[in-house]
Design a protein around this motif. Structure first.
Motif, PDB file in Angstrom:
ATOM      1  N   LEU A  53      18.004 -41.248  15.619  1.00 24.06           N
ATOM      2  CA  LEU A  53      18.022 -41.667  17.014  1.00 24.06           C
ATOM      3  C   LEU A  53      19.068 -40.552  17.663  1.00 24.06           C
ATOM      4  CD1 LEU A  53      18.908 -45.517  16.630  1.00 24.06           C
ATOM      5  CD2 LEU A  53      16.596 -44.256  17.508  1.00 24.06           C
ATOM      6  N   LEU A  54      20.106 -39.937  16.935  1.00 24.27           N
ATOM      7  CA  LEU A  54      21.045 -39.073  17.367  1.00 24.27           C
ATOM      8  C   LEU A  54      20.198 -37.672  17.567  1.00 24.27           C
ATOM      9  CD1 LEU A  54      23.579 -37.941  18.063  1.00 24.27           C
ATOM     10  CD2 LEU A  54      24.188 -37.411  15.581  1.00 24.27           C
ATOM     11  N   VAL A  55      19.052 -37.262  16.599  1.00 24.99           N
ATOM     12  CA  VAL A  55      18.364 -36.007  16.687  1.00 24.99           C
ATOM     13  C   VAL A  55      17.597 -36.303  18.278  1.00 24.99           C
ATOM     14  CG1 VAL A  55      16.564 -34.786  15.860  1.00 24.99           C
ATOM     15  CG2 VAL A  55      18.348 -35.559  14.490  1.00 24.99           C
ATOM     16  N   ALA A  56      17.034 -37.568  18.219  1.00 24.83           N
ATOM     17  CA  ALA A  56      16.112 -37.593  19.519  1.00 24.83           C
ATOM     18  C   ALA A  56      16.884 -37.846  20.811  1.00 24.83           C
ATOM     19  CB  ALA A  56      15.596 -39.241  19.344  1.00 24.83           C
ATOM     20  N   ALA A  57      18.110 -38.109  20.821  1.00 25.52           N
ATOM     21  CA  ALA A  57      18.924 -38.065  21.970  1.00 25.52           C
ATOM     22  C   ALA A  57      19.444 -36.609  22.118  1.00 25.52           C
ATOM     23  CB  ALA A  57      20.341 -38.928  21.875  1.00 25.52           C
ATOM     24  N   GLN A  58      19.781 -35.835  21.333  1.00 19.79           N
ATOM     25  CA  GLN A  58      20.331 -34.628  21.490  1.00 19.79           C
ATOM     26  C   GLN A  58      19.019 -33.660  21.934  1.00 19.79           C
ATOM     27  OE1 GLN A  58      21.689 -33.935  17.347  1.00 19.79           O
ATOM     28  NE2 GLN A  58      23.723 -34.013  18.025  1.00 19.79           N
ATOM     29  N   THR A  59      17.788 -33.960  21.505  1.00 19.27           N
ATOM     30  CA  THR A  59      16.779 -33.287  21.893  1.00 19.27           C
ATOM     31  C   THR A  59      16.446 -33.751  23.269  1.00 19.27           C
ATOM     32  OG1 THR A  59      15.767 -33.166  19.670  1.00 19.27           O
ATOM     33  CG2 THR A  59      14.148 -33.140  21.408  1.00 19.27           C
ATOM     34  N   GLU A  60      16.500 -34.900  23.805  1.00 17.99           N
ATOM     35  CA  GLU A  60      16.206 -35.320  25.181  1.00 17.99           C
ATOM     36  C   GLU A  60      17.354 -34.530  25.970  1.00 17.99           C
ATOM     37  OE1 GLU A  60      16.225 -39.216  27.893  1.00 17.99           O
ATOM     38  OE2 GLU A  60      16.564 -39.518  25.804  1.00 17.99           O
ATOM     39  N   GLU A  61      18.621 -34.523  25.544  1.00 16.78           N
ATOM     40  CA  GLU A  61      19.613 -33.695  26.410  1.00 16.78           C
ATOM     41  C   GLU A  61      19.545 -32.343  26.514  1.00 16.78           C
ATOM     42  OE1 GLU A  61      22.960 -31.750  27.494  1.00 16.78           O
ATOM     43  OE2 GLU A  61      22.226 -31.397  25.523  1.00 16.78           O
ATOM     44  N   SER A  62      18.882 -31.659  25.317  1.00 18.74           N
ATOM     45  CA  SER A  62      18.607 -30.227  25.538  1.00 18.74           C
ATOM     46  C   SER A  62      17.327 -30.214  26.669  1.00 18.74           C
ATOM     47  CB  SER A  62      17.941 -29.879  24.121  1.00 18.74           C
ATOM     48  OG  SER A  62      17.959 -28.297  24.049  1.00 18.74           O
ATOM     49  N   ASP A  63      16.337 -30.997  26.241  1.00 13.80           N
ATOM     50  CA  ASP A  63      15.165 -31.000  27.225  1.00 13.80           C
ATOM     51  C   ASP A  63      15.539 -31.010  28.601  1.00 13.80           C
ATOM     52  OD1 ASP A  63      13.668 -30.189  24.926  1.00 13.80           O
ATOM     53  OD2 ASP A  63      12.761 -32.485  24.926  1.00 13.80           O
ATOM     54  N   THR A  64      16.278 -32.001  29.003  1.00 16.83           N
ATOM     55  CA  THR A  64      16.775 -32.353  30.273  1.00 16.83           C
ATOM     56  C   THR A  64      17.736 -31.243  30.782  1.00 16.83           C
ATOM     57  OG1 THR A  64      18.548 -33.684  29.444  1.00 16.83           O
ATOM     58  CG2 THR A  64      16.377 -34.759  30.217  1.00 16.83           C
ATOM     59  N   ALA A  65      18.474 -30.449  29.956  1.00 20.03           N
ATOM     60  CA  ALA A  65      19.184 -29.371  30.326  1.00 20.03           C
ATOM     61  C   ALA A  65      18.390 -28.095  30.673  1.00 20.03           C
ATOM     62  CB  ALA A  65      20.131 -28.998  29.329  1.00 20.03           C
ATOM     63  N   ARG A  66      17.281 -28.020  30.092  1.00 22.92           N
ATOM     64  CA  ARG A  66      16.489 -27.069  30.395  1.00 22.92           C
ATOM     65  C   ARG A  66      15.671 -27.328  31.909  1.00 22.92           C
ATOM     66  NH1 ARG A  66      15.680 -26.797  24.937  1.00 22.92           N
ATOM     67  NH2 ARG A  66      13.796 -27.755  25.287  1.00 22.92           N
ATOM     68  N   GLU A  67      15.263 -28.799  31.919  1.00 23.49           N
ATOM     69  CA  GLU A  67      14.761 -29.084  33.185  1.00 23.49           C
ATOM     70  C   GLU A  67      15.642 -29.423  34.302  1.00 23.49           C
ATOM     71  OE1 GLU A  67      12.257 -33.416  34.627  1.00 23.49           O
ATOM     72  OE2 GLU A  67      13.009 -33.007  32.214  1.00 23.49           O
ATOM     73  N   GLN A  68      16.822 -29.372  34.035  1.00 26.64           N
ATOM     74  CA  GLN A  68      17.912 -29.182  35.304  1.00 26.64           C
ATOM     75  C   GLN A  68      17.894 -27.926  35.777  1.00 26.64           C
ATOM     76  OE1 GLN A  68      21.739 -31.115  34.344  1.00 26.64           O
ATOM     77  NE2 GLN A  68      22.607 -30.083  36.198  1.00 26.64           N
ATOM     78  N   THR A  69      18.255 -26.990  34.758  1.00 23.88           N
ATOM     79  CA  THR A  69      18.237 -25.542  35.238  1.00 23.88           C
ATOM     80  C   THR A  69      16.904 -25.090  36.000  1.00 23.88           C
ATOM     81  OG1 THR A  69      19.457 -25.036  32.962  1.00 23.88           O
ATOM     82  CG2 THR A  69      18.430 -23.278  34.016  1.00 23.88           C
ATOM     83  N   LYS A  70      15.786 -25.546  35.646  1.00 21.74           N
ATOM     84  CA  LYS A  70      14.476 -25.082  36.226  1.00 21.74           C
ATOM     85  C   LYS A  70      14.663 -25.634  37.623  1.00 21.74           C
ATOM     86  CE  LYS A  70      10.441 -23.410  36.640  1.00 21.74           C
ATOM     87  NZ  LYS A  70      10.131 -24.197  38.143  1.00 21.74           N
TER      88      LYS A  70
END
Length: 247
Positions: free
Chosen positions: A50-67
């Protein structure tokens, strides 16, 4: 087979030691900490996933926010250039002015929409970050429980192994003087009879199978020479006579 009565009685000591070794092995294999560790490790694996999934989501949304923020900047810069052109008075054609104003309004709408997207992504990122923080703490807490259970298991192992080594050494000393053929028979029967190869005859009852000998069997035992190795007619184990046999 014949063996001195003292050697036969010594078999009971060996049997007692073997029973204790069996008990220790069973205890070692069935420590409550083992089931506890298994449960905790399964929970730990789940929490880590679950932690890996949350960290992956945080990383994905960080890139999405930057874009999304880059898209807003591009629209803002274009709108600023258009506004500068409009304010400069360089555009004099009514039609061009109308088109420019329309484009500025369109860009303003586009910028507002993109800013909404940025906010929505930021909210999802913050949620993922909070989730990751909670799961990080949860993983650490479960890991601490695992470490504690492992420490208790290892302490129990050490205690059991120490006792088992002591009992094993005592067994080695006890069997040293027992005739090899008698010990071989005992070990064979012990393997066949669930760990019990020799049993005491107590008050006319075999302590191996817990069955009382009938009168014929009792008479046969009475008539047997003291050094004769007897076998229980019911379970086949070596039947050791003692002063408490009730003969």
């Amino acid at each position: 087979m014949n063996a001195a009565p003292a050697d036969q009685i010594r078999l009971l000591d060996v049997q007692s030691l073997d029973v204790r070794l069996t008990q220790l092995a069973h205890k070692r294999k069935n420590l409550p900490e083992l089931a506890e560790i298994q449960t905790l490790e399964a929970d730990l694996t789940q929490q880590r996933d679950l932690l890996v999934a949350a960290q992956t989501e945080e990383s994905d949304t960080a890139r999405e926010q930057t874009k999304a923020e880059q898209d807003v900047d591009q629209v803002r810069q274009r709108a600023a250039r258009d506004q500068q052109r409009l304010d400069s008075g360089a555009v004099t054609s009514p039609k061009d002015l109308e088109n420019l104003q329309r484009e500025i309004a369109s860009l303003a709408k586009r910028q507002a929409d993109l800013e909404d997207v940025v906010l929505e992504v930021m909210e999802r990122r913050e949620s993922a970050q909070e989730r990751a923080r909670e799961l990080t703490e949860r993983v650490a807490a479960v890991q601490a429980k695992v470490n504690d259970a492992v420490a208790r298991r290892d302490a129990a192992y050490a205690e059991i192994d120490t006792e088992a080594a002591t009992v094993t050494k005592e067994r080695e000393l006890t069997v040293a003087d027992i005739p090899a053929d008698l010990l071989k028979l005992y070990d064979k029967l012990r393997a066949q009879q669930g760990g019990v190869g020799a049993a005491r005859l107590y008050q006319r009852r075999c302590e191996g199978c817990r069955l009382e000998l009938n009168i014929t069997e009792i008479n046969d035992v009475r008539a047997a020479a003291a050094d004769k190795v007897l076998r229980c007619e019911n379970c086949g184990r070596i039947l050791v006579r003692t002063p408490d046999s009730g003969l």
